[in-house]
Design a protein around this motif. Structure first.
Motif, PDB file in Angstrom:
ATOM      1  N   PHE A 171      -7.746  -0.431  -1.065  1.00 24.76           N
ATOM      2  CA  PHE A 171      -6.737  -1.211  -1.788  1.00 24.76           C
ATOM      3  C   PHE A 171      -5.520  -0.349  -2.090  1.00 24.76           C
ATOM      4  O   PHE A 171      -4.380  -0.793  -1.993  1.00 24.76           O
ATOM      5  CB  PHE A 171      -7.308  -1.755  -3.100  1.00 24.76           C
ATOM      6  N   GLU A 173      -4.549   2.365  -0.414  1.00 25.15           N
ATOM      7  CA  GLU A 173      -3.814   2.649   0.826  1.00 25.15           C
ATOM      8  C   GLU A 173      -2.979   1.450   1.237  1.00 25.15           C
ATOM      9  O   GLU A 173      -1.851   1.600   1.693  1.00 25.15           O
ATOM     10  CB  GLU A 173      -4.802   3.011   1.940  1.00 25.15           C
ATOM     11  N   ALA A 174      -3.561   0.252   1.077  1.00 24.52           N
ATOM     12  CA  ALA A 174      -2.822  -0.950   1.454  1.00 24.52           C
ATOM     13  C   ALA A 174      -1.527  -1.025   0.657  1.00 24.52           C
ATOM     14  O   ALA A 174      -0.466  -1.340   1.195  1.00 24.52           O
ATOM     15  CB  ALA A 174      -3.673  -2.192   1.216  1.00 24.52           C
ATOM     16  N   CYS A 175      -1.623  -0.730  -0.624  1.00 22.03           N
ATOM     17  CA  CYS A 175      -0.434  -0.784  -1.475  1.00 22.03           C
ATOM     18  C   CYS A 175       0.571   0.297  -1.101  1.00 22.03           C
ATOM     19  O   CYS A 175       1.768   0.040  -1.015  1.00 22.03           O
ATOM     20  CB  CYS A 175      -0.832  -0.625  -2.936  1.00 22.03           C
ATOM     21  N   TRP A 176       0.062   1.505  -0.898  1.00 21.97           N
ATOM     22  CA  TRP A 176       0.971   2.604  -0.539  1.00 21.97           C
ATOM     23  C   TRP A 176       1.708   2.278   0.749  1.00 21.97           C
ATOM     24  O   TRP A 176       2.894   2.555   0.893  1.00 21.97           O
ATOM     25  CB  TRP A 176       0.185   3.905  -0.356  1.00 21.97           C
ATOM     26  N   ASN A 177       0.998   1.699   1.703  1.00 23.69           N
ATOM     27  CA  ASN A 177       1.614   1.381   2.976  1.00 23.69           C
ATOM     28  C   ASN A 177       2.723   0.356   2.827  1.00 23.69           C
ATOM     29  O   ASN A 177       3.598   0.253   3.668  1.00 23.69           O
ATOM     30  CB  ASN A 177       0.567   0.861   3.960  1.00 23.69           C
ATOM     31  N   MET A 178       2.652  -0.443   1.738  1.00 21.29           N
ATOM     32  CA  MET A 178       3.713  -1.422   1.518  1.00 21.29           C
ATOM     33  C   MET A 178       4.908  -0.792   0.826  1.00 21.29           C
ATOM     34  O   MET A 178       5.861  -1.478   0.482  1.00 21.29           O
ATOM     35  CB  MET A 178       3.201  -2.569   0.642  1.00 21.29           C
ATOM     36  N   GLY A 179       4.838   0.492   0.551  1.00 19.65           N
ATOM     37  CA  GLY A 179       5.949   1.152  -0.121  1.00 19.65           C
ATOM     38  C   GLY A 179       5.840   1.122  -1.628  1.00 19.65           C
ATOM     39  O   GLY A 179       6.810   1.363  -2.329  1.00 19.65           O
ATOM     40  N   ALA A 180       4.632   0.792  -2.139  1.00 19.02           N
ATOM     41  CA  ALA A 180       4.448   0.833  -3.581  1.00 19.02           C
ATOM     42  C   ALA A 180       4.302   2.293  -4.015  1.00 19.02           C
ATOM     43  O   ALA A 180       3.686   3.092  -3.318  1.00 19.02           O
ATOM     44  CB  ALA A 180       3.197   0.057  -3.974  1.00 19.02           C
ATOM     45  N   THR A 181       4.892   2.624  -5.161  1.00 17.62           N
ATOM     46  CA  THR A 181       4.687   3.969  -5.693  1.00 17.62           C
ATOM     47  C   THR A 181       3.265   4.053  -6.237  1.00 17.62           C
ATOM     48  O   THR A 181       2.574   3.044  -6.363  1.00 17.62           O
ATOM     49  CB  THR A 181       5.667   4.272  -6.839  1.00 17.62           C
ATOM     50  N   GLN A 184       3.087   1.915  -9.303  1.00 18.64           N
ATOM     51  CA  GLN A 184       3.040   0.483  -9.008  1.00 18.64           C
ATOM     52  C   GLN A 184       1.656   0.089  -8.505  1.00 18.64           C
ATOM     53  O   GLN A 184       1.121  -0.959  -8.859  1.00 18.64           O
ATOM     54  CB  GLN A 184       4.106   0.128  -7.968  1.00 18.64           C
ATOM     55  N   VAL A 189      -2.890  -2.950  -8.915  1.00 21.46           N
ATOM     56  CA  VAL A 189      -4.198  -3.048  -8.268  1.00 21.46           C
ATOM     57  C   VAL A 189      -5.302  -2.315  -9.039  1.00 21.46           C
ATOM     58  O   VAL A 189      -6.349  -2.882  -9.325  1.00 21.46           O
ATOM     59  CB  VAL A 189      -4.137  -2.505  -6.820  1.00 21.46           C
TER      60      VAL A 189
ATOM     61  N   ASN C  78       4.465   6.973   8.581  1.00 18.20           N
ATOM     62  CA  ASN C  78       4.921   6.531   7.259  1.00 18.20           C
ATOM     63  C   ASN C  78       4.521   7.521   6.157  1.00 18.20           C
ATOM     64  O   ASN C  78       4.402   7.177   5.003  1.00 18.20           O
ATOM     65  CB  ASN C  78       4.487   5.089   6.945  1.00 18.20           C
ATOM     66  N   MET C  80       1.858   9.168   5.199  1.00 20.99           N
ATOM     67  CA  MET C  80       0.677   9.059   4.358  1.00 20.99           C
ATOM     68  C   MET C  80       0.149  10.455   3.998  1.00 20.99           C
ATOM     69  O   MET C  80      -0.636  10.605   3.086  1.00 20.99           O
ATOM     70  CB  MET C  80      -0.419   8.274   5.080  1.00 20.99           C
ATOM     71  N   TYR C 107       8.974   5.920  -0.617  1.00 18.85           N
ATOM     72  CA  TYR C 107       8.587   4.514  -0.782  1.00 18.85           C
ATOM     73  C   TYR C 107       9.559   3.599  -0.058  1.00 18.85           C
ATOM     74  O   TYR C 107       9.174   2.579   0.501  1.00 18.85           O
ATOM     75  CB  TYR C 107       8.500   4.165  -2.264  1.00 18.85           C
ATOM     76  N   ARG C 110       8.584   3.681   3.526  1.00 22.44           N
ATOM     77  CA  ARG C 110       7.394   2.882   3.833  1.00 22.44           C
ATOM     78  C   ARG C 110       7.679   1.394   3.761  1.00 22.44           C
ATOM     79  O   ARG C 110       7.028   0.599   4.426  1.00 22.44           O
ATOM     80  CB  ARG C 110       6.278   3.231   2.843  1.00 22.44           C
ATOM     81  N   ARG C 111       8.646   1.008   2.926  1.00 19.91           N
ATOM     82  CA  ARG C 111       8.948  -0.407   2.820  1.00 19.91           C
ATOM     83  C   ARG C 111       9.520  -0.929   4.137  1.00 19.91           C
ATOM     84  O   ARG C 111       9.419  -2.111   4.430  1.00 19.91           O
ATOM     85  CB  ARG C 111       9.937  -0.634   1.676  1.00 19.91           C
ATOM     86  N   PHE C 117      -4.112  -2.827   9.052  1.00 24.83           N
ATOM     87  CA  PHE C 117      -5.246  -1.922   9.282  1.00 24.83           C
ATOM     88  C   PHE C 117      -6.276  -2.514  10.225  1.00 24.83           C
ATOM     89  O   PHE C 117      -6.323  -3.716  10.425  1.00 24.83           O
ATOM     90  CB  PHE C 117      -5.972  -1.647   7.964  1.00 24.83           C
ATOM     91  N   VAL C 121      -7.607  -5.851   4.676  1.00 20.80           N
ATOM     92  CA  VAL C 121      -7.683  -5.574   3.252  1.00 20.80           C
ATOM     93  C   VAL C 121      -6.896  -6.637   2.505  1.00 20.80           C
ATOM     94  O   VAL C 121      -5.678  -6.572   2.403  1.00 20.80           O
ATOM     95  CB  VAL C 121      -7.106  -4.183   2.923  1.00 20.80           C
ATOM     96  N   LEU C 123      -5.941  -7.819  -0.920  1.00 17.39           N
ATOM     97  CA  LEU C 123      -5.991  -7.215  -2.251  1.00 17.39           C
ATOM     98  C   LEU C 123      -6.666  -8.178  -3.224  1.00 17.39           C
ATOM     99  O   LEU C 123      -6.569  -9.402  -3.058  1.00 17.39           O
ATOM    100  CB  LEU C 123      -4.577  -6.885  -2.725  1.00 17.39           C
ATOM    101  N   LEU C 137       7.821  -5.906  -5.938  1.00 22.14           N
ATOM    102  CA  LEU C 137       8.030  -4.476  -6.125  1.00 22.14           C
ATOM    103  C   LEU C 137       9.459  -4.101  -5.772  1.00 22.14           C
ATOM    104  O   LEU C 137      10.037  -3.184  -6.330  1.00 22.14           O
ATOM    105  CB  LEU C 137       7.052  -3.667  -5.266  1.00 22.14           C
ATOM    106  N   GLN C 190       7.355  -7.410   3.520  1.00 26.80           N
ATOM    107  CA  GLN C 190       8.181  -6.239   3.205  1.00 26.80           C
ATOM    108  C   GLN C 190       9.508  -6.275   3.938  1.00 26.80           C
ATOM    109  O   GLN C 190      10.327  -5.398   3.757  1.00 26.80           O
ATOM    110  CB  GLN C 190       7.483  -4.954   3.679  1.00 26.80           C
TER     111      GLN C 190
END
Lengths: 289, 309, 278
Positions: A171, A173-181, A184, A189, C78, C80, C107, C110-111, C117, C121, C123, C137, C190
């Protein structure tokens, strides 16, 4: 063929014996406690009434109720929570969400383990030295609650950290990949899905805090006070210390009185625990993923 | 690849450190402070306790007397003596008896809960153990005082029921839930594959437990016992109320004793801050802090040892 | 991806769009340039000095057996590694001509990059919130605008018809195939100009896979897509150009059809696409 069956029979009997032994040990551990609780209820039950809960002690604490002690415990617990929950949750957030696997993190974890393992009377000495004397809070609710907060901090940290780490990493990683800090991600989450576990830990902490005696004896709890505390700078009575006092310090106390005090105290503590356990089981049954 | 001249300025506009970026930084700093606070607090405890006890160690303490004399007479007018031997013996005897009671029973209970009990039984037992751990120490002390005391007097026909036996049993019951919980965790951490492999070789259940599970969980079990010892060692109110609180080198379980922790609890209220006696009590605190620190550290090493492979 | 095709993609996309439309030769400009990219986890090298380009508005396939460094490339793209203990990256990856490490706000980087994946996933929040999260966000508060984005993205991901009546149910409790489409909708929300798909069809049934593939074919007119897949035929169906990764080495990059029938540099590539190993 016959021999092997005999061997099996023997094995089965041995296994049964062991099973019985371990079961007996478990029962021996649990039964005395139930007996003790039973005695407390039988002997303390008659003392309990609305009057007992809501009046002051009278006649040199040999009669009357526990009202000021009850209120005092609420004060102590509330102030201690105000101090320890934010700090504990912050520490848990750091350890669960930010901390890299380095020496500092290992030292923090060791510090938490030791904070939990230091004897309560040593916490009391610390409270006297640091809060009562050094910071000049005097013997007050503030000093006592600070001492309690330091002592129960590990309970909050450990419960919160565990509850956060039970949120799957995917969860995040999914958020981070969306550009969430990171923050956030935590806010949207991690926290929503661990808040109930954190609450469970907090309830557990409340029950621990309410029962502690040694840390408050010299930092803010008084044997007897004819008035209720008005601010955190006042001293206060407390249920746990009150039990100690009526059980050991006051001559001529009728037997049912300390049993009554003990019953009220243990009911508070166990009720809190039961709520915490029930809450946890309810959550376990309600999976969100 | 495009030359750098082609880099659009628009791309850089998106790359501002915006509010979210700064909020994240601030939160990170805040929670870092929270994490470090644990270290600050444990160091603070050490500093304040040694700070208050140090004067005694340098000016008044006779190390030989402290560890070998049973004469703890801090309030004697002309010649106060500070021999902690009886207090150490009191703590040791009570903790020792408590472990004698608690170790077999908690390990037995842990084995039963982890290996035999199933479903509802298991749940109920775990909850009971947890509730057992929740009973406050002052209530345990009261139980020692009001229930165990007459029980011991009657059963063993002794004049006083507040003694090593009483405090030891009480302390054993207090330490048992912790030991049970940690030991059960250690047993549960043994991979199921170990058990299945042994069972496939024809081992019976108890053979599996004794030959496979217990050895594999050894480190965790040692840690459980150590933490139980630490708990008993540091317990204050229950020991104060149930041990009789009289200075004695115990020779039988029916002797009353006085523990290190209980001494501080009983005397701190009656000393003037900064006095010799006051400092001596803090010195006892240093001793308690040191010993529990070592116990916790060792237990942690054992638990780590379990996790490594 | 923009909600309507005539609005700019992102704050910085005007220039990109301009470059994309600039009358170049037959070849589109480079979107991503990879130079000597090395990725390590601890001491283990999982990607070794890979160099290639990904062009704008193409579907760039990456094929190869497990553990060949495909996913590691996406994670390096991105950044990671910033959040991953023990992961180190050397060499250079640039997006629109700019090294991704030069971005001060990771960030924001990444946006612009949507990721899907291998394992879906969803959420643990409502379906609506799943898709509305990224815009929120990004500062979008307008309820009507959010509604529009949610519907648009779910429709693009071919999920709208199935969930439009239960947008309030938990995204994490959808079926695997639905969760995967939800993940795609989320990535689209996004407004990325680069979409990374990592073996998206593992958890999805064949019919859904086909529907998603159709969506991708449409999407590539608007954005650039990197498709990591272990299905050689999927790469053949979708990708304009394809890279073959093996044991952390980028063995070959060529127009997809060449890998199967055309001239190649390395025999291992042909062996893999024809199923002789892997």
């Amino acid at each position: 063929m016959f021999e092997s069956t005999a061997l099996n029979d023997k094995n089965r009997r041995v296994e049964k014996l062991w099973r019985l032994l371990f079961c007996a040990m478990t029962v021996m551990l649990v039964v005395p406690v139930l007996l003790i609780l039973g005695v407390l209820v039988v002997k303390g039950g008659p003392a309990i009434s609305m009057d007992f809960l809501f009046t002051d002690p009278t006649d040199g604490m040999t009669a009357g109720g526990v009202f000021p002690a009850l209120i005092g415990t609420v004060w102590l617990v509330a102030v201690a929570l105000l101090l320890s929950v934010p700090l504990g949750v912050a520490a848990a957030l750091y350890l669960s969400e930010y901390a890299p696997d380095n020496l500092l993190t290992r030292i923090i974890n060791l510090a938490i383990i030791n904070l939990a393992g230091v004897p309560s009377i040593v916490h009391a000495l610390f409270g006297v030295g640091a809060f009562v004397i050094f910071f000049q809070f005097g013997t007050s609710i503030l000093a006592a609650s600070l001492t309690l907060a330091v002592m129960t901090l590990p309970v909050v940290i450990v419960a919160t950290r565990e509850s956060m780490q039970s949120v799957p990493h995917a969860f995040r990683e999914a958020c981070w990949n969306m550009g969430a800090t990171r923050w956030q991600t935590i806010r949207h989450v991690v926290l929503p899905n661990s808040i109930s576990g954190i609450l469970t830990g907090v309830i557990l902490e409340v029950s621990r805090t309410a029962g502690e005696t040694a840390p408050i004896m010299f930092t803010g709890a008084a044997l007897f006070l004819p008035y209720l505390p008005q601010s955190v700078w006042d001293q206060t009575m407390a249920m746990s210390l009150h039990l100690f006092v009526v059980a050991t310090q006051v001559p001529g106390v009728p037997e049912h009185l300390p049993f009554g005090v003990a019953l009220v105290l243990i009911s508070m503590v166990l009720a809190m625990n039961a709520v915490s356990i029930g809450f946890r089981m309810y959550l376990r049954g309600k999976k969100k993923w | 690849m495009d030359s750098s001249g082609a880099q659009a300025s628009g791309t850089f506009d998106a790359d501002r450190r915006n509010a979210s970026w700064w909020v994240d930084r601030v939160v990170q700093a805040l929670v870092f402070t929270g994490g470090v606070s644990a270290i600050v607090l444990i160091i603070g405890i050490f500093v304040f306790i040694t700070g208050h006890g140090f004067g005694f160690i340098t000016d008044h303490m006779d190390v030989g007397e402290f560890f070998t004399s049973p004469k703890w007479r801090p309030t004697s007018d002309n010649n106060p003596t500070y021999g902690a031997l009886a207090l150490i013996a009191g703590t040791a005897s009570v903790t020792g008896l408590a472990m004698l009671v608690a170790v077999p029973f908690s390990l037995g209970a842990a084995i039963f809960i982890a290996e035999f009990a199933k479903g509802k039984t298991r749940e109920v037992l775990k909850v009971l153990v947890e509730l057992l751990a929740a009973i406050p120490s002052v209530v345990w002390g009261f139980i020692g005082l009001s229930i165990m005391n007459p029980l011991i007097i009657e059963t063993f026909d002794v004049p006083v029921g507040l003694n090593v036996l009483n405090a030891g049993v009480i302390l054993g019951l207090m330490a048992a839930p912790i030991m049970t919980t940690i030991a059960e965790d250690a047993l549960k951490a043994v991979p199921e594959g170990f058990r299945e492999a042994a069972e496939a070789l024809g081992a019976t259940r108890w053979q599996v437990i004794f030959k496979v599970v217990l050895p594999a969980a050894r480190n965790g079990l040692v840690a459980a016992v150590l933490l139980g010892v630490g708990r008993g060692f540091g317990e204050t109110m229950a020991v104060l109320m149930a041990s009789g609180h009289s200075i004695n080198l115990p020779t039988s379980p029916f002797d009353s004793v006085r523990a290190l922790t209980a001494t501080i609890a009983a005397e701190l209220g009656e000393t003037a801050a900064g006095s010799e006696h006051y400092q001596a009590l803090f010195t006892l605190g240093i001793l308690l802090f040191g010993v529990t620190f070592v116990i916790n550290l060792t237990a942690d090493l054992f638990i780590r040892g379990r996790r490594k492979p | 991806m923009p909600p309507t095709s005539d609005t700019p993609l992102a704050a910085g996309a005007d220039a990109d769009a301009a470059r994309a439309q600039a009358p170049s030769s037959s070849q589109a400009p480079d979107k991503v340039v990879v130079q000597d990219l090395t990725v390590r986890y601890g001491d283990k090298v999982v990607l070794d000095k890979a160099s290639f380009e990904i062009r704008e508005h193409e579907i760039f396939g990456i094929i190869g057996p497990a553990n060949s460094g495909k996913t590691s490339f996406l994670r390096a793209l991105n950044r990671m590694d910033d959040f991953t203990e023990g992961m180190t990256v050397e060499g250079r990856v640039s997006l629109d001509g700019r090294d991704v490490r030069a971005w001060r706000n990771v960030y924001a980087l990444r946006r612009r990059i949507g990721v899907v994946f291998p394992l879906p996933v969803g959420l643990p929040m409502t379906i609506y919130d799943n898709v509305a999260l990224a815009p929120r966000l990004g500062g979008e508060r307008n309820k009507r605008e959010l509604d529009r984005i949610v519907e648009h993205c779910l429709q693009r991901a071919a999920l709208w018809d199935e969930v439009k009546d239960r947008l309030d149910s938990l995204g994490s409790l959808l079926s695997g195939g639905q969760q995967q489409r939800l993940t795609i909708a989320r990535a689209l929300s996004q407004k990325p100009d680069l979409l990374l798909l990592d073996e998206f069809s593992i958890a999805v049934d064949p019919v859904t896979t086909m529907r998603i593939e159709d969506v991708l074919k449409e999407l590539k007119h608007e954005i650039t897509i990197v498709l990591v897949t272990n299905l050689v035929q999927q790469a053949r169906r979708l990708a304009d150009r394809t890279a073959f990764f093996l044991n952390g080495e980028c063995v070959e990059v060529a127009p997809t059809e060449d890998l199967f029938t055309g001239p190649i540099k390395d025999q291992r590539t042909r062996d893999y696409v024809e199923g002789r190993f892997g």
